[in-house]
Write a protein that holds these residues in place. Structure first.
Motif, PDB file in Angstrom:
ATOM      1  N   THR A 147      -8.737  -5.949  -5.217  1.00 39.48           N
ATOM      2  CA  THR A 147      -9.412  -4.743  -4.722  1.00 39.48           C
ATOM      3  C   THR A 147      -9.097  -3.549  -5.601  1.00 39.48           C
ATOM      4  O   THR A 147      -9.992  -2.777  -5.987  1.00 39.48           O
ATOM      5  N   LEU A 148      -7.825  -3.383  -5.920  1.00 38.05           N
ATOM      6  CA  LEU A 148      -7.406  -2.276  -6.776  1.00 38.05           C
ATOM      7  C   LEU A 148      -8.096  -2.356  -8.135  1.00 38.05           C
ATOM      8  O   LEU A 148      -8.590  -1.347  -8.660  1.00 38.05           O
ATOM      9  N   GLN A 149      -8.169  -3.542  -8.702  1.00 37.37           N
ATOM     10  CA  GLN A 149      -8.804  -3.720 -10.008  1.00 37.37           C
ATOM     11  C   GLN A 149     -10.291  -3.381  -9.957  1.00 37.37           C
ATOM     12  O   GLN A 149     -10.832  -2.781 -10.893  1.00 37.37           O
ATOM     13  N   ILE A 150     -10.953  -3.749  -8.865  1.00 41.49           N
ATOM     14  CA  ILE A 150     -12.382  -3.446  -8.727  1.00 41.49           C
ATOM     15  C   ILE A 150     -12.609  -1.939  -8.660  1.00 41.49           C
ATOM     16  O   ILE A 150     -13.504  -1.398  -9.336  1.00 41.49           O
ATOM     17  N   ILE A 151     -11.808  -1.240  -7.862  1.00 40.67           N
ATOM     18  CA  ILE A 151     -11.961   0.214  -7.771  1.00 40.67           C
ATOM     19  C   ILE A 151     -11.695   0.854  -9.123  1.00 40.67           C
ATOM     20  O   ILE A 151     -12.444   1.746  -9.567  1.00 40.67           O
ATOM     21  N   GLN A 152     -10.644   0.418  -9.795  1.00 38.93           N
ATOM     22  CA  GLN A 152     -10.320   0.960 -11.110  1.00 38.93           C
ATOM     23  C   GLN A 152     -11.468   0.745 -12.095  1.00 38.93           C
ATOM     24  O   GLN A 152     -11.863   1.664 -12.823  1.00 38.93           O
ATOM     25  N   GLU A 153     -11.987  -0.470 -12.127  1.00 42.41           N
ATOM     26  CA  GLU A 153     -13.079  -0.787 -13.056  1.00 42.41           C
ATOM     27  C   GLU A 153     -14.314   0.054 -12.757  1.00 42.41           C
ATOM     28  O   GLU A 153     -14.965   0.577 -13.675  1.00 42.41           O
ATOM     29  N   ALA A 154     -14.639   0.196 -11.473  1.00 37.34           N
ATOM     30  CA  ALA A 154     -15.816   0.977 -11.094  1.00 37.34           C
ATOM     31  C   ALA A 154     -15.678   2.435 -11.523  1.00 37.34           C
ATOM     32  O   ALA A 154     -16.616   3.028 -12.082  1.00 37.34           O
ATOM     33  N   LEU A 155     -14.515   3.015 -11.277  1.00 36.34           N
ATOM     34  CA  LEU A 155     -14.313   4.424 -11.622  1.00 36.34           C
ATOM     35  C   LEU A 155     -14.243   4.628 -13.129  1.00 36.34           C
ATOM     36  O   LEU A 155     -14.750   5.628 -13.655  1.00 36.34           O
ATOM     37  N   ASN A 156     -13.634   3.689 -13.820  1.00 34.63           N
ATOM     38  CA  ASN A 156     -13.592   3.782 -15.284  1.00 34.63           C
ATOM     39  C   ASN A 156     -14.994   3.700 -15.877  1.00 34.63           C
ATOM     40  O   ASN A 156     -15.349   4.461 -16.795  1.00 34.63           O
ATOM     41  N   THR A 157     -15.803   2.784 -15.364  1.00 32.12           N
ATOM     42  CA  THR A 157     -17.178   2.630 -15.857  1.00 32.12           C
ATOM     43  C   THR A 157     -17.994   3.885 -15.605  1.00 32.12           C
ATOM     44  O   THR A 157     -18.804   4.302 -16.438  1.00 32.12           O
ATOM     45  N   ALA A 158     -17.780   4.498 -14.442  1.00 31.51           N
ATOM     46  CA  ALA A 158     -18.501   5.723 -14.081  1.00 31.51           C
ATOM     47  C   ALA A 158     -17.879   6.965 -14.698  1.00 31.51           C
ATOM     48  O   ALA A 158     -18.389   8.070 -14.492  1.00 31.51           O
ATOM     49  N   GLN A 159     -16.793   6.782 -15.424  1.00 31.58           N
ATOM     50  CA  GLN A 159     -16.074   7.885 -16.083  1.00 31.58           C
ATOM     51  C   GLN A 159     -15.632   8.947 -15.069  1.00 31.58           C
ATOM     52  O   GLN A 159     -15.780  10.146 -15.279  1.00 31.58           O
ATOM     53  N   ILE A 160     -15.085   8.452 -13.958  1.00 34.28           N
ATOM     54  CA  ILE A 160     -14.540   9.324 -12.926  1.00 34.28           C
ATOM     55  C   ILE A 160     -13.022   9.265 -12.988  1.00 34.28           C
ATOM     56  O   ILE A 160     -12.435   8.200 -12.762  1.00 34.28           O
ATOM     57  N   PRO A 161     -12.347  10.348 -13.299  1.00 36.98           N
ATOM     58  CA  PRO A 161     -10.869  10.332 -13.339  1.00 36.98           C
ATOM     59  C   PRO A 161     -10.300  10.037 -11.954  1.00 36.98           C
ATOM     60  O   PRO A 161     -10.881  10.424 -10.931  1.00 36.98           O
ATOM     61  N   TYR A 162      -9.169   9.375 -11.920  1.00 35.35           N
ATOM     62  CA  TYR A 162      -8.551   9.034 -10.645  1.00 35.35           C
ATOM     63  C   TYR A 162      -7.044   8.901 -10.826  1.00 35.35           C
ATOM     64  O   TYR A 162      -6.531   8.845 -11.948  1.00 35.35           O
ATOM     65  N   MET A 163      -6.351   8.833  -9.705  1.00 31.81           N
ATOM     66  CA  MET A 163      -4.937   8.518  -9.693  1.00 31.81           C
ATOM     67  C   MET A 163      -4.708   7.517  -8.583  1.00 31.81           C
ATOM     68  O   MET A 163      -5.537   7.369  -7.686  1.00 31.81           O
ATOM     69  N   GLU A 164      -3.633   6.801  -8.649  1.00 35.80           N
ATOM     70  CA  GLU A 164      -3.311   5.846  -7.588  1.00 35.80           C
ATOM     71  C   GLU A 164      -1.861   6.024  -7.190  1.00 35.80           C
ATOM     72  O   GLU A 164      -1.053   6.556  -7.961  1.00 35.80           O
ATOM     73  N   GLY A 165      -1.530   5.603  -5.981  1.00 31.86           N
ATOM     74  CA  GLY A 165      -0.156   5.769  -5.537  1.00 31.86           C
ATOM     75  C   GLY A 165       0.021   5.372  -4.089  1.00 31.86           C
ATOM     76  O   GLY A 165      -0.840   4.757  -3.471  1.00 31.86           O
ATOM     77  N   LYS A 166       1.134   5.780  -3.556  1.00 37.48           N
ATOM     78  CA  LYS A 166       1.545   5.412  -2.208  1.00 37.48           C
ATOM     79  C   LYS A 166       1.143   6.514  -1.233  1.00 37.48           C
ATOM     80  O   LYS A 166       1.370   7.696  -1.491  1.00 37.48           O
ATOM     81  N   THR A 167       0.535   6.101  -0.124  1.00 31.51           N
ATOM     82  CA  THR A 167       0.141   7.072   0.894  1.00 31.51           C
ATOM     83  C   THR A 167       0.948   6.877   2.165  1.00 31.51           C
ATOM     84  O   THR A 167       1.374   5.759   2.482  1.00 31.51           O
ATOM     85  N   TRP A 168       1.157   7.939   2.874  1.00 28.27           N
ATOM     86  CA  TRP A 168       1.818   7.926   4.176  1.00 28.27           C
ATOM     87  C   TRP A 168       0.730   8.031   5.231  1.00 28.27           C
ATOM     88  O   TRP A 168       0.123   9.074   5.404  1.00 28.27           O
ATOM     89  N   THR A 169       0.443   6.925   5.920  1.00 26.35           N
ATOM     90  CA  THR A 169      -0.571   6.921   6.966  1.00 26.35           C
ATOM     91  C   THR A 169       0.101   7.202   8.299  1.00 26.35           C
ATOM     92  O   THR A 169       0.932   6.432   8.758  1.00 26.35           O
ATOM     93  N   THR A 170      -0.272   8.324   8.910  1.00 30.29           N
ATOM     94  CA  THR A 170       0.362   8.748  10.149  1.00 30.29           C
ATOM     95  C   THR A 170      -0.677   8.997  11.232  1.00 30.29           C
ATOM     96  O   THR A 170      -1.826   9.341  10.943  1.00 30.29           O
ATOM     97  N   ASP A 171      -0.287   8.818  12.476  1.00 28.67           N
ATOM     98  CA  ASP A 171      -1.172   9.075  13.613  1.00 28.67           C
ATOM     99  C   ASP A 171      -1.193  10.547  14.028  1.00 28.67           C
ATOM    100  O   ASP A 171      -2.107  10.965  14.727  1.00 28.67           O
ATOM    101  N   ALA A 172      -0.199  11.314  13.640  1.00 28.06           N
ATOM    102  CA  ALA A 172       0.005  12.626  14.267  1.00 28.06           C
ATOM    103  C   ALA A 172       0.093  13.727  13.214  1.00 28.06           C
ATOM    104  O   ALA A 172       1.172  14.017  12.683  1.00 28.06           O
ATOM    105  N   ILE A 173      -1.049  14.358  12.920  1.00 24.96           N
ATOM    106  CA  ILE A 173      -1.050  15.369  11.859  1.00 24.96           C
ATOM    107  C   ILE A 173      -0.201  16.589  12.223  1.00 24.96           C
ATOM    108  O   ILE A 173       0.301  17.285  11.326  1.00 24.96           O
ATOM    109  N   TYR A 174      -0.024  16.845  13.507  1.00 24.47           N
ATOM    110  CA  TYR A 174       0.790  17.998  13.906  1.00 24.47           C
ATOM    111  C   TYR A 174       2.265  17.630  14.087  1.00 24.47           C
ATOM    112  O   TYR A 174       3.051  18.448  14.585  1.00 24.47           O
ATOM    113  N   ARG A 175       2.632  16.391  13.700  1.00 22.04           N
ATOM    114  CA  ARG A 175       4.029  15.979  13.743  1.00 22.04           C
ATOM    115  C   ARG A 175       4.504  15.509  12.366  1.00 22.04           C
ATOM    116  O   ARG A 175       5.400  14.678  12.261  1.00 22.04           O
TER     117      ARG A 175
END
Length: 250
Positions: A147-175
């Motif tokens: 999946t990561l490779q497909i997204i990378q290839e698609a964005l590279n082909t479209a010449q769209i700059p991107y970054m990748e990394g670790k996200t913190w998925t949380t339920d509580a934006i006010y906490r």
């Protein structure tokens, strides 16, 4: 602990196909932005026909048919928040979709990350509840390498700059407290969101292709929360990225 109650051995009581049925000629690829106003305006401006409805107590959430050159796509608003987002994806799966491209905004945990960057969540911290019903308990979940490779290839082909990394998925934006922010940053998180880990867990469990990404928005790495400018400025680039992914997986 309740988060250890993952059950893959017994049947679900309420199943998605009890509330939804397959729809003839339903698009296999769904583009699902987390922008309700944008989806509705886009559908009206382009005269898109309604082909489905993921209903909830909040009301109707229509699926529109979107023909983009040779691509037959479905377009729907992805509800904000992991539970309703995944419920909607489950509905669409029964209707006939097999590939899901989702995009919205994320916060950043590093002040050097500018606004409006395309961000790929290659790893997600599971600080929400939905994912634990789709995968056994763990601190993080990885985006599949393919999946990561497909997204990378698609964005590279479209010449769209991107970054990748670790996200913190949380339920509580006010906490999102200062101490937890520092803990997540030390653990290597660059972004914060509220759906990614659930999307990755769901897609793995259902063996469905899911391609989540974000545009970077507000900044948590400052003395006070930094809103930054309007996220709507970044939607055209995000839609271009989604269509690039759709072309590649079509």
């Amino acid at each position: 602990m309740l988060i250890d109650d993952f059950d893959s051995d017994s049947e679900e009581i309420l199943q998605p196909d009890q509330r939804n049925k397959p729809i003839a000629n339903f698009p296999k690829i769904i583009i699902a932005p987390f922008y309700g106003d944008m989806v509705q305006k886009f559908a009206i401006d382009n005269g898109l026909p309604i082909i489905g409805n993921s209903k909830s107590l909040n009301g109707s959430n229509y699926v529109y048919r979107y023909q983009f050159h040779d691509l037959r796509l479905g377009l729907i608003m992805a509800p904000v928040g992991a539970p309703q987002c995944i419920e909607t994806m489950e509905d669409l799966r029964i209707m006939g979709a097999t590939k899901f491209i989702t995009f919205g905004t994320c916060g950043v945990l590093d002040t050097t990350i500018g606004k409006g960057k395309i961000a790929i969540p290659s790893t997600a911290v599971r600080d929400e509840g939905t994912s634990y019903h789709y995968q056994p308990a763990s601190e993080t979940i990885q985006m599949p390498k393919k999946t990561l490779q497909i997204i990378q290839e698609a964005l590279n082909t479209a010449q769209i700059p991107y970054m990748e990394g670790k996200t913190w998925t949380t339920d509580a934006i006010y906490r999102e407290t200062k101490n937890i922010f520092q803990k997540r940053k030390r653990a290597g998180c660059s972004f914060v969101d509220i759906e990614a880990s659930a999307i990755l867990a769901w897609s793995k469990f259902r063996q469905i292709e899911a391609y989540p990404f974000f545009t970077t928005a507000d900044n948590l790495d400052s003395k006070m929360w930094e809103v930054r400018s309007d996220y709507r400025d970044d939607i055209p680039t995000a839609l271009k990225a989604a269509l690039a992914i759709a072309r590649l997986i079509n």
